[in-house]
Design a protein around this motif. Structure first.
Motif, PDB file in Angstrom:
ATOM      1  N   ASN A  13      33.011 -70.919  46.403  1.00  0.00           N
ATOM      2  CA  ASN A  13      31.680 -71.413  46.025  1.00  0.00           C
ATOM      3  C   ASN A  13      31.156 -72.476  46.990  1.00  0.00           C
ATOM      4  OD1 ASN A  13      33.259 -73.611  45.397  1.00  0.00           O
ATOM      5  ND2 ASN A  13      32.731 -73.676  43.221  1.00  0.00           N
ATOM      6  N   SER A  42      45.904 -80.622  42.295  1.00  0.00           N
ATOM      7  CA  SER A  42      46.416 -79.263  42.042  1.00  0.00           C
ATOM      8  C   SER A  42      46.177 -78.372  43.256  1.00  0.00           C
ATOM      9  CB  SER A  42      45.710 -78.613  40.854  1.00  0.00           C
ATOM     10  OG  SER A  42      45.964 -79.315  39.685  1.00  0.00           O
ATOM     11  N   ARG A  46      48.954 -76.328  45.290  1.00  0.00           N
ATOM     12  CA  ARG A  46      48.893 -74.855  45.333  1.00  0.00           C
ATOM     13  C   ARG A  46      48.923 -74.301  46.752  1.00  0.00           C
ATOM     14  NH1 ARG A  46      45.016 -75.058  40.659  1.00  0.00           N
ATOM     15  NH2 ARG A  46      43.320 -74.867  42.148  1.00  0.00           N
ATOM     16  N   GLU A  52      47.209 -70.747  46.954  1.00  0.00           N
ATOM     17  CA  GLU A  52      45.926 -70.781  47.661  1.00  0.00           C
ATOM     18  C   GLU A  52      46.228 -70.945  49.153  1.00  0.00           C
ATOM     19  OE1 GLU A  52      42.853 -70.616  46.420  1.00  0.00           O
ATOM     20  OE2 GLU A  52      43.064 -71.164  44.289  1.00  0.00           O
ATOM     21  N   GLU A  87      50.958 -77.277  31.490  1.00  0.00           N
ATOM     22  CA  GLU A  87      51.010 -76.436  30.283  1.00  0.00           C
ATOM     23  C   GLU A  87      52.264 -75.553  30.291  1.00  0.00           C
ATOM     24  OE1 GLU A  87      48.673 -74.376  32.871  1.00  0.00           O
ATOM     25  OE2 GLU A  87      49.192 -76.446  33.209  1.00  0.00           O
ATOM     26  N   ASP A 162      53.038 -80.320  38.748  1.00  0.00           N
ATOM     27  CA  ASP A 162      51.625 -80.623  38.520  1.00  0.00           C
ATOM     28  C   ASP A 162      51.482 -81.255  37.134  1.00  0.00           C
ATOM     29  OD1 ASP A 162      48.920 -80.803  38.687  1.00  0.00           O
ATOM     30  OD2 ASP A 162      48.550 -78.675  39.025  1.00  0.00           O
TER      31      ASP A 162
END
Ligand code: ADP
Ligand code: ADP
Length: 223
Positions: A13, A42, A46, A52, A87, A162
């Motif tokens: 984006n 993050s 990554r 990424e 999580e 993370d």
């Protein structure tokens, strides 16, 4: 062990989540990465297991330039880097044993070796007695420990975390950080993204500070 050279990460984006970031983490170091929500923590983590890819610059991990790494070498790279998430991303219908075993199953290990390694990993995080339990029956701290066991089951030289203590009370959070320190003591290079400033201070480790994608600090605590 990990070197970022002028690393910029632009998302599709057009947003630059990291802007010309430079740092080096030596083999065997334990380093914190902090900064506000959205600072790029993050994203930075990554880039290391190639979840990424960076847009500009170079990421060097364990002697390999990731921009030049052929696709066929990515599984090996990922086996050399353990990663845990806030999580914890455990599979709810898998037991603790099967959650921790999953990376080994994917890598094609045989059952006796899987058993040996899973039990060694669960032992290191103090959860040997929970191997038949399901994640939902465990506390948040225990779930985070299962995630750590899964991350270290390949005995990776690098461990990334993370926000490992985001859901935990302070005492539990400190226990988890001490667990990372134990892995670091036996030679694992550890990089932990966290916004828990008091906890980071208590740990007394080198700290990288991100702000809006810029690396604005790299501090070593005074003894
Ligand atoms: P932190 O971990 O410090 O909270 P992140 O690395 O998750 O920061 O995010 C940094 C910035 O990049 C945020 O503004 C976030 O919204 C944006 N971002 C993260 N992932 C994506 C993505 N896949 N596409 C576009 N923007 C992203
Ligand atoms: P965390 O809180 O664990 O850092 P985030 O909520 O930042 O995770 O991101 C979760 C997922 O959503 C990531 O895969 C990230 O790349 C993606 N993401 C985050 N921000 C954006 C964004 N602005 N646009 C598109 N994807 C995003």
């Amino acid at each position: 062990m990990i070197t970022f050279t002028d690393v910029t990460k632009r998302y599709p984006n057009g947003y630059d989540a990291l802007k010309q970031v430079n740092f080096h983490v030596d083999r065997g170091e334990m380093v914190f990465l902090t900064g506000h929500s959205g600072a790029g923590k993050s994203t930075l983590l990554r880039l290391i297991p190639l979840i990424e890819r960076c847009t500009i610059g170079q990421v060097l991990v364990n002697g390999q330039y990731l921009t030049r790494l052929p696709r066929s070498r990515i599984p090996d790279l990922r086996r050399s880097i353990g990663m845990t998430f806030q999580e914890h991303r455990l599979l709810a219908d898998y037991t603790v044993f099967d959650n921790v075993a999953l990376p080994l199953v994917i890598a094609g290990f045989r059952l006796p070796e899987i058993r040996r390694r899973v039990r060694a990993a669960l032992d290191k995080v103090g959860l040997l007695n929970k191997e038949k339990s399901y994640p939902i029956t465990l506390s948040s701290g225990q779930q985070q420990r299962v995630g750590i066991a899964r991350a270290v089951v390949h005995k990776p030289p690098v461990l990334l975390a993370d926000e490992p203590t985001g859901n935990l009370d302070p005492a539990m959070a400190l226990e988890i950080m001490e667990l990372f320190r134990e892995f670091n003591r036996v030679g694992v290079t550890v990089l932990i993204a966290s916004h828990a400033l008091n906890l980071i201070k208590t740990m007394g480790c080198r700290t990288l500070i991100l702000q809006e994608g810029n690396l604005i600090g790299d501090t070593v605590p005074q003894p």
